[in-house]
Write an enzyme that holds these catalytic residues in place. Sequence first.
Site, PDB file in Angstrom:
ATOM      1  CE1 TYR A 153     111.294-113.784 -20.004  1.00  0.00           C
ATOM      2  CE2 TYR A 153     109.694-112.119 -19.909  1.00  0.00           C
ATOM      3  CZ  TYR A 153     110.264-113.373 -20.336  1.00  0.00           C
ATOM      4  OH  TYR A 153     109.478-114.169 -20.948  1.00  0.00           O
ATOM      5  CD  GLU A 227      95.930-107.702 -39.164  1.00  0.00           C
ATOM      6  OE1 GLU A 227      96.171-108.174 -40.521  1.00  0.00           O
ATOM      7  OE2 GLU A 227      95.583-108.700 -38.547  1.00  0.00           O
TER       8      GLU A 227
END
Length: 249
Positions: A153, A227
Amino acid sequence: AEEMVQAGVMDGVDVVIGTHLWSPLERGKIGIVYGPMMAAPDRFFIRIIGKGGHGAMPHQTIDAIAIGAQVVTNLQHIVSRYVDPLEPLVLSVTQFVAGTAHNVLPGEVEIQGTVRTFDETLRRTVPQWMERIVKGITEAHGASYEFQFDYGYRPVINYDEVTRVIEETTRELFGEEAVARLKPNMGGEDFSAFLQKAPGSFFYVGAGNEEKGIIYPHHHPRFTIDEDALEIGVQLFVGATLKLLAEAV
């Protein structure tokens, strides 16, 4: 992301934003980086080809392990002696594979690793330096080599104006204490492909929580996230999007 761009997902896009859940940052914090944020993660492969033989008779061999060890040591000179100390560069040998028995000198060694850079000129020059080192050492000891360098990348370079919107939105939604100005790191991220097509910004959403025992870094066997950070990320995405649309009008 590269394949997504080729499929047309960035056609007509004016601004792009993205995020990375970040366990080293506590939940409730948003990591902001202006300019260079994450490096180009490239990969290299080296095979040293010598001559195997009995470990008790090294004079009858071309010791690929000894030669490979010299290659590994000398590759470290690229960072320490070839490049300005203020120029970000990482060259890490992460695999050294050779041998099958304690008394046999193998005929080959395989070496792999990664190179991380921000500067495009340096990115293209490092492989030349690496191969020159490998070639010189192997020839000096009568061995041969194979060298392969794969470009990954591009680096993630955030746009200041879009990053400013992320920071302002963070402050408005979560307060001043939620803003965490972070330094660039040498990790890689394919979000950079989107930035080739439109201005944008990539940011971190803190996902660590010491009270819950969520303290392990990325790629650790016990890695997990808090979360509750997901809701924070959604709020920031929506808030920043509305702000960007309002400024565009």
